[in-house]
Design a protein around this motif. Structure first.
Motif, PDB file in Angstrom:
ATOM      1  N   ARG A 186       0.722  -1.295   0.059  1.00  0.00           N
ATOM      2  CA  ARG A 186       0.155  -0.042   0.008  1.00  0.00           C
ATOM      3  C   ARG A 186       0.979   1.316  -0.029  1.00  0.00           C
ATOM      4  O   ARG A 186       0.367   2.303  -0.731  1.00  0.00           O
ATOM      5  N   ARG A 231       1.752   0.822 -10.007  1.00  0.00           N
ATOM      6  CA  ARG A 231       2.168   2.014  -9.438  1.00  0.00           C
ATOM      7  C   ARG A 231       3.235   1.870  -8.518  1.00  0.00           C
ATOM      8  O   ARG A 231       3.802   2.837  -8.003  1.00  0.00           O
ATOM      9  N   THR A 232       3.335   0.622  -7.870  1.00  0.00           N
ATOM     10  CA  THR A 232       4.705   0.306  -6.943  1.00  0.00           C
ATOM     11  C   THR A 232       6.029   0.764  -7.415  1.00  0.00           C
ATOM     12  O   THR A 232       6.848   0.973  -6.648  1.00  0.00           O
ATOM     13  N   ILE A 272      -6.455  -4.034  -9.704  1.00  0.00           N
ATOM     14  CA  ILE A 272      -4.995  -4.463  -9.015  1.00  0.00           C
ATOM     15  C   ILE A 272      -3.722  -4.440 -10.014  1.00  0.00           C
ATOM     16  O   ILE A 272      -2.838  -4.022  -9.720  1.00  0.00           O
ATOM     17  N   GLU A 328      -3.174  -2.273 -12.055  1.00  0.00           N
ATOM     18  CA  GLU A 328      -2.611  -0.806 -12.132  1.00  0.00           C
ATOM     19  C   GLU A 328      -1.915  -0.534 -10.955  1.00  0.00           C
ATOM     20  O   GLU A 328      -1.008   0.291 -10.620  1.00  0.00           O
ATOM     21  N   GLN A 329      -2.683  -1.036  -9.849  1.00  0.00           N
ATOM     22  CA  GLN A 329      -1.975  -0.795  -8.358  1.00  0.00           C
ATOM     23  C   GLN A 329      -0.747  -1.426  -8.238  1.00  0.00           C
ATOM     24  O   GLN A 329       0.205  -0.856  -7.713  1.00  0.00           O
ATOM     25  N   ALA A 348       2.412   1.687  -3.566  1.00  0.00           N
ATOM     26  CA  ALA A 348       1.017   1.869  -4.478  1.00  0.00           C
ATOM     27  C   ALA A 348       0.601   3.325  -4.347  1.00  0.00           C
ATOM     28  O   ALA A 348      -0.382   3.696  -5.378  1.00  0.00           O
ATOM     29  N   PHE A 386      -8.420  -3.414  -1.836  1.00  0.00           N
ATOM     30  CA  PHE A 386      -7.843  -1.882  -2.056  1.00  0.00           C
ATOM     31  C   PHE A 386      -8.838  -1.064  -1.196  1.00  0.00           C
ATOM     32  O   PHE A 386      -9.415  -0.178  -1.671  1.00  0.00           O
TER      33      PHE A 386
END
Length: 540
Positions: free
Chosen positions: A36, A376-377, A370, A372-373, A39, A133
């Motif tokens: 989290r 983002r990391t 997910i 995309e998440q 992301a 999320f």
């Protein structure tokens, strides 16, 4: 020998299993917090309501006593405490939120293991609770609905006064995070006390009376802080009025769902407590599993309350709020399926559970986006250590574009810098409409004791008079409003809008994407000079 209330053989609940669960829970905590954190690409606007309240506390004001509070004093206080420890940046809020979400995942895994007796089922349930999320500021919802059942089951297993005190403290902490959270856990706690094994109703009544006394004792310091039980009752009444208006505004309609991932997950949330209750009724009829109702009935009551009150029309952000008790019920149902005595029944039940889990996982992946998440990391391009440093640097920076909640803030940076040069922290801002992030980025208190202006949010004549009276006593130097909200908030807050119109004069306008931000100033406060960069008056 068995563990009371859970029917788990003592030989199964051995040291090796405890270490396995502890290790899995630790892994869930670390993986959730890291995922989290990496992301994160900007907190949502709603997050800044809590941050603005926390900032107000750091400036020396208190919820309810000094500013309007919709029943969440501990939400502000915890964020303020994190900033005192880690610095007044967004990094402190990120560390707090994602540590708590990690702890919620760990507690969910422990709870799922207790009811399913399977570490694999528990791990799968914990993963689903993370992949859905939830919003960062939703951590109390997930953590409390994971810890609450553990406290209920602990008392059921050994009904001592100390464990009842822990259960009462859990309900009070939930109440202070947001008053209705205490009600949801309170419902589960009451069901626990009523259905737990007891020697007749006199013993149950004594337990209920003791629990009520503990709640009263633990909530008394907060009531005294507000000014006594009369002030406490008034704050509760104000919260109920506020909550009723928001329930009406956030209601959703089943006909609008259609075939969607959100609809599938919503149906799952409503089916879980019904399926659990149906199985308990079947057990009752067949006189089997007598020890499970004290464990499952409180959980089903908690799930029903969360489904009804926490799930709103924005399902992407509201569904995760109610997911934990429903996932725990699912873990119990799957565990029961794997323990069915008849092989055909066991196979059919396991296959059905697998289909439900697959649909839930697929719906979660789509709804929460997910892939995309994970993208983002940044872990596909950089190493873990580098990405941690990058995210920490962005969150420490005051005006990091990648962490701003919306693009309308970036054009306001020159105004924020002007505030740093030419005003002090006693000079407050007033922002019409909904933009609590302005207070946080400006590092200034909100004027009038209200940080947001939404329909149904403290808009009664008495509340408006409270805001106006506060503004008269404070140094509210600037008024800001978005062009796209210039008509809506004055319509809902006519008394406040009239005061602002009479006491503020236009200073400048800032052009932002899709809107204009109008900045006005109170001309009654004499300046000390003129700012060389902007030509605006200077007050320090």
């Amino acid at each position: 020998m068995t563990i009371p209330g859970l029917g788990v053989p003592d030989g199964v609940w051995n040291r090796r299993m405890r270490w396995g669960v502890a290790l899995a829970a630790s892994g869930a905590f670390v993986a959730t917090a890291l995922f989290r954190f990496l992301a994160l690409r900007g907190f949502p606007n709603d997050q800044y309501e809590h941050l603005a309240g926390a900032q107000q506390m750091l400036f020396g004001e208190w919820p309810t006593r000094d500013f309007l509070d919709p029943g969440m004093p501990l939400m502000y206080a915890v964020s303020a405490g994190a900033q005192l420890l880690l610095g007044r940046t967004l990094l402190a809020e990120a560390v707090l939120n994602f540590s708590m979400l990690g702890l919620a995942a760990a507690c969910t895994l422990v709870g799922a293991h207790r009811v399913s007796r399977s570490l694999a089922i528990a791990a799968a349930v914990a993963i689903l609770s993370v992949l859905i999320f939830p919003r960062p500021y939703a951590y109390p919802r997930l953590l409390l609905t994971a810890v609450g059942p553990l406290a209920m089951w602990a008392w059921t297993a050994r009904p001592t006064f100390a464990r009842m005190t822990v259960l009462a403290a859990t309900v009070v902490v939930a109440f202070l995070f947001r008053h209705d959270f205490g009600a949801y856990l309170g419902i589960g706690a009451l069901v626990t006390l009523v259905v737990a094994p007891a020697k007749g109703w006199p013993e149950r009544v004594r337990c209920l009376a003791t629990f009520a006394g503990l709640l009263l004792l633990l909530i008394t310091p907060y009531a005294l802080f507000l000014g006594g039980y009369g002030a406490f009752a008034n704050s509760l009444l104000r919260f109920f009025v506020y909550g009723a208006r928001h329930v009406d505004r956030n209601a959703f309609y089943w006909s609008q769902l259609g075939l969607s991932p959100e609809g599938a997950l919503l149906w799952g949330c409503y089916v879980m407590p019904c399926a659990a209750l149906a199985l308990l009724v079947a057990d009752r009829i067949q006189r089997r599993e007598p020890r499970e109702p004290p464990v499952i009935l409180p959980l089903a009551a908690l799930a029903i309350a969360c489904n009804y009150f926490l799930i709103g029309n924005t399902l992407v952000s509201r569904l995760p709020d109610a997911v934990v008790p429903n996932l725990l019920l699912f873990a119990w149902l799957v565990g029961r399926a794997t323990r069915a005595i008849r092989r055909p029944v066991r196979r059919a039940a396991v296959c059905l559970a697998a289909v439900v889990a697959a649909i839930g996982a697929a719906s979660t992946m789509v709804m929460a986006d997910i892939p995309e998440q994970f993208a983002r990391t940044g872990l596909s391009r950089y190493g873990l250590q580098e990405m941690l440093a990058r995210r920490a640097g962005e969150l420490k920076a005051r005006y990091s574009p990648g962490q701003m909640p919306d693009q309308s803030l970036l054009p306001l940076v020159p105004f924020f810098e002007y505030l740093d040069r030419c005003t002090t922290t006693r000079h407050r801002l007033f922002v019409g409409g909904y933009a609590p992030q302005i207070y946080v980025y400006a590092r200034r208190m909100f004027g009038g004791g209200e940080k947001v202006f939404l329909e149904g949010s403290f808009s009664s004549p008495a509340d408006q008079q409270f805001i106006v009276d506060r503004m008269r006593r404070q140094v509210v130097l600037f008024s800001l409003s978005y062009s796209d909200e210039a008509e809506s908030w004055p319509r809902d807050f006519p008394q406040v809008a009239e005061y602002v119109a009479l006491h503020f004069s236009p200073l400048t306008e800032v052009v932002a994407p899709n809107r204009t931000i109008r900045i006005s100033i109170d001309p009654r406060l004499p300046p000390y000079g003129t700012d060389a960069r902007t030509g605006w008056p200077c007050f320090r």
